[in-house]
Structure formats: structure tokens, C-alpha cells
Design a protein around this motif. Structure first.
Motif, PDB file in Angstrom:
ATOM      1  N   PRO A 160       0.833  -1.203   0.000  1.00  0.00           N
ATOM      2  CA  PRO A 160       0.000   0.000   0.000  1.00  0.00           C
ATOM      3  C   PRO A 160       0.871   1.259   0.000  1.00  0.00           C
ATOM      4  N   ASN A 161       0.294   2.364  -0.458  1.00  0.00           N
ATOM      5  CA  ASN A 161       1.012   3.632  -0.548  1.00  0.00           C
ATOM      6  C   ASN A 161       0.156   4.749   0.025  1.00  0.00           C
ATOM      7  N   ILE A 162       0.802   5.712   0.619  1.00  0.00           N
ATOM      8  CA  ILE A 162       0.135   6.933   1.059  1.00  0.00           C
ATOM      9  C   ILE A 162       0.718   8.074   0.235  1.00  0.00           C
ATOM     10  N   VAL A 163      -0.147   8.790  -0.483  1.00  0.00           N
ATOM     11  CA  VAL A 163       0.269   9.915  -1.302  1.00  0.00           C
ATOM     12  C   VAL A 163      -0.538  11.110  -0.841  1.00  0.00           C
ATOM     13  N   CYS A 164       0.147  12.166  -0.430  1.00  0.00           N
ATOM     14  CA  CYS A 164      -0.532  13.345   0.118  1.00  0.00           C
ATOM     15  C   CYS A 164      -0.167  14.588  -0.676  1.00  0.00           C
ATOM     16  N   GLY A 165      -1.100  15.524  -0.719  1.00  0.00           N
ATOM     17  CA  GLY A 165      -0.860  16.801  -1.368  1.00  0.00           C
ATOM     18  C   GLY A 165      -1.922  17.802  -0.958  1.00  0.00           C
ATOM     19  N   ASP A 166      -1.686  19.065  -1.323  1.00  0.00           N
ATOM     20  CA  ASP A 166      -2.652  20.101  -0.948  1.00  0.00           C
ATOM     21  C   ASP A 166      -2.991  21.049  -2.081  1.00  0.00           C
ATOM     22  N   THR A 167      -2.512  20.757  -3.311  1.00  0.00           N
ATOM     23  CA  THR A 167      -2.850  21.606  -4.451  1.00  0.00           C
ATOM     24  C   THR A 167      -3.113  20.730  -5.670  1.00  0.00           C
ATOM     25  N   GLY A 168      -3.673  21.344  -6.684  1.00  0.00           N
ATOM     26  CA  GLY A 168      -3.953  20.620  -7.917  1.00  0.00           C
ATOM     27  C   GLY A 168      -2.717  20.041  -8.564  1.00  0.00           C
ATOM     28  N   SER A 169      -1.567  20.663  -8.355  1.00  0.00           N
ATOM     29  CA  SER A 169      -0.338  20.136  -8.960  1.00  0.00           C
ATOM     30  C   SER A 169       0.121  18.849  -8.287  1.00  0.00           C
ATOM     31  N   ASP A 170      -0.529  18.469  -7.181  1.00  0.00           N
ATOM     32  CA  ASP A 170      -0.204  17.215  -6.503  1.00  0.00           C
ATOM     33  C   ASP A 170      -0.987  16.029  -7.062  1.00  0.00           C
ATOM     34  N   VAL A 171      -2.053  16.293  -7.807  1.00  0.00           N
ATOM     35  CA  VAL A 171      -2.896  15.221  -8.346  1.00  0.00           C
ATOM     36  C   VAL A 171      -2.100  14.239  -9.208  1.00  0.00           C
ATOM     37  N   PRO A 172      -1.157  14.693 -10.050  1.00  0.00           N
ATOM     38  CA  PRO A 172      -0.390  13.726 -10.846  1.00  0.00           C
ATOM     39  C   PRO A 172       0.363  12.686  -9.996  1.00  0.00           C
ATOM     40  N   MET A 173       0.712  13.014  -8.751  1.00  0.00           N
ATOM     41  CA  MET A 173       1.358  12.020  -7.880  1.00  0.00           C
ATOM     42  C   MET A 173       0.394  10.873  -7.602  1.00  0.00           C
ATOM     43  N   VAL A 174      -0.856  11.217  -7.318  1.00  0.00           N
ATOM     44  CA  VAL A 174      -1.873  10.204  -7.027  1.00  0.00           C
ATOM     45  C   VAL A 174      -2.127   9.352  -8.269  1.00  0.00           C
ATOM     46  N   ILE A 175      -2.285  10.010  -9.415  1.00  0.00           N
ATOM     47  CA  ILE A 175      -2.564   9.290 -10.656  1.00  0.00           C
ATOM     48  C   ILE A 175      -1.423   8.352 -11.015  1.00  0.00           C
ATOM     49  N   SER A 176      -0.184   8.819 -10.918  1.00  0.00           N
ATOM     50  CA  SER A 176       0.972   7.971 -11.244  1.00  0.00           C
ATOM     51  C   SER A 176       1.074   6.782 -10.301  1.00  0.00           C
ATOM     52  N   THR A 177       0.796   7.003  -9.029  1.00  0.00           N
ATOM     53  CA  THR A 177       0.850   5.913  -8.066  1.00  0.00           C
ATOM     54  C   THR A 177      -0.239   4.888  -8.359  1.00  0.00           C
ATOM     55  N   LEU A 178      -1.452   5.366  -8.651  1.00  0.00           N
ATOM     56  CA  LEU A 178      -2.543   4.444  -8.983  1.00  0.00           C
ATOM     57  C   LEU A 178      -2.238   3.661 -10.254  1.00  0.00           C
ATOM     58  N   ARG A 179      -1.657   4.335 -11.257  1.00  0.00           N
ATOM     59  CA  ARG A 179      -1.295   3.633 -12.501  1.00  0.00           C
ATOM     60  C   ARG A 179      -0.252   2.557 -12.226  1.00  0.00           C
ATOM     61  N   ALA A 180       0.718   2.870 -11.356  1.00  0.00           N
ATOM     62  CA  ALA A 180       1.744   1.885 -11.017  1.00  0.00           C
ATOM     63  C   ALA A 180       1.121   0.680 -10.310  1.00  0.00           C
ATOM     64  N   MET A 181       0.131   0.943  -9.473  1.00  0.00           N
ATOM     65  CA  MET A 181      -0.501  -0.135  -8.709  1.00  0.00           C
ATOM     66  C   MET A 181      -1.519  -0.926  -9.536  1.00  0.00           C
ATOM     67  N   CYS A 182      -2.273  -0.244 -10.389  1.00  0.00           N
ATOM     68  CA  CYS A 182      -3.387  -0.882 -11.097  1.00  0.00           C
ATOM     69  C   CYS A 182      -3.034  -1.372 -12.493  1.00  0.00           C
ATOM     70  N   GLY A 183      -1.995  -0.810 -13.081  1.00  0.00           N
ATOM     71  CA  GLY A 183      -1.603  -1.210 -14.433  1.00  0.00           C
ATOM     72  C   GLY A 183      -2.738  -1.041 -15.424  1.00  0.00           C
ATOM     73  N   GLU A 184      -3.048  -2.087 -16.165  1.00  0.00           N
ATOM     74  CA  GLU A 184      -4.088  -2.061 -17.200  1.00  0.00           C
ATOM     75  C   GLU A 184      -5.480  -1.849 -16.629  1.00  0.00           C
ATOM     76  N   LYS A 185      -5.671  -2.098 -15.357  1.00  0.00           N
ATOM     77  CA  LYS A 185      -6.996  -1.966 -14.735  1.00  0.00           C
ATOM     78  C   LYS A 185      -7.359  -0.520 -14.435  1.00  0.00           C
ATOM     79  N   MET A 186      -6.394   0.379 -14.539  1.00  0.00           N
ATOM     80  CA  MET A 186      -6.623   1.799 -14.244  1.00  0.00           C
ATOM     81  C   MET A 186      -7.586   2.378 -15.264  1.00  0.00           C
ATOM     82  N   VAL A 187      -8.601   3.088 -14.773  1.00  0.00           N
ATOM     83  CA  VAL A 187      -9.574   3.757 -15.635  1.00  0.00           C
ATOM     84  C   VAL A 187      -9.412   5.246 -15.443  1.00  0.00           C
ATOM     85  N   ASP A 188      -9.252   5.982 -16.537  1.00  0.00           N
ATOM     86  CA  ASP A 188      -9.104   7.445 -16.452  1.00  0.00           C
ATOM     87  C   ASP A 188     -10.428   8.101 -16.164  1.00  0.00           C
TER      88      ASP A 188
END
Length: 136
Positions: free
Chosen positions: A108-136
Motif C-alpha cells: 500500500p502507498n500513502i500519497v498526500c498533497g494540498d494543491t492541484g499540482s499534486d494530483v499527478p502524484m496520485v494518478i501515477s501511483t494508482l497507474r503503477a498499482m493498477c496497471g491495465e486496470k486503471m480507468v481514467d
């Protein structure tokens, strides 16, 4: 140029509120207010307009630099051909994962942020974890 702007009378306060002036890898962050709204809105907007003028002087055609306003901070960052950001925090997370062998894909991973520029961290982490199952 941004520091020189902050050194002008009436602007030094912006160095001491919120994020202040931060020189980061891939961007510069400059506060224009803090979450408590310490700076009156007209003054905050005046300072933001002054920062935008500096950006426009450096990049008159608007193809090399972009400025994102979070409401309290301004994030100034370079662009690559096609107008895309040259780097985002998601790229940074993936680079750290590769260099430090964090194995984000295993979670599991914890990804934290407080601005819109932090959203790509969450998306990249989810893509790494979900692979092909990731839905945009």
C-alpha cells in the motif's frame, strides 16, 4: 526576477506568508496569500498580476512558461514543445520509485498533497498499482 519583484516596497510580505518563495526542481512556487486570507484580495490580485507580467516579459508568446494559480500560491513552470508541462509531480514519483526501488506497484502507498499540482502524484501511483486496470 521574481525575487526582485518581492523585494519591492509592499511586496516583501509575500516572502513570509504561506509557501513564500520556493525554488524547486521543475518549478518556482510563489505565495500570494495564505489559507487564512491574511492578505486582502485586491492586494493579492495586484501581486499576482505583477508576477504574470514578469512571466509575460520572459515568455511573450506563452509557449515556454506556464503559471498555475492555486488560490494561495502561483506555480511557475517550463513547458516543452506542444505546450505540455516539462515535468510534473507524477514524473517525480515514478523517478523516485525507479531510483529508490520503492515498488509502488506492490502498495500500500500513502500519497498526500494540498494543491492541484499534486494530483499527478496520485494518478501515477494508482497507474503503477493498477496497471491495465486503471480507468481514467
Amino acid at each position: 526576477r521574481i525575487f526582485a519583484l518581492c523585494s519591492q516596497p509592499g511586496n516583501t510580505k509575500f516572502l513570509g506568508i504561506g509557501s513564500g518563495l520556493q525554488r524547486k526542481f521543475g518549478e518556482i512556487t510563489m505565495a500570494r496569500n495564505d489559507p487564512a486570507g491574511t492578505v486582502p484580495d485586491p492586494e493579492s490580485r495586484r501581486f499576482m498580476a505583477a508576477v504574470r507580467r514578469v512571466k509575460e516579459e520572459l515568455d511573450p508568446d506563452g509557449t515556454m512558461l506556464d503559471l498555475h494559480d492555486t488560490g494561495t500560491d502561483m506555480e511557475l513552470f517550463p513547458r516543452v514543445s506542444g505546450g505540455r508541462a516539462s515535468f510534473d509531480k507524477g514524473s517525480g514519483v515514478l523517478c523516485l520509485d525507479a531510483k529508490l526501488q520503492l515498488n509502488l506497484c506492490e502498495g500500500p502507498n500513502i500519497v498526500c498533497g494540498d494543491t492541484g499540482s499534486d494530483v499527478p502524484m496520485v494518478i501515477s501511483t494508482l497507474r503503477a498499482m493498477c496497471g491495465e486496470k486503471m480507468v481514467d
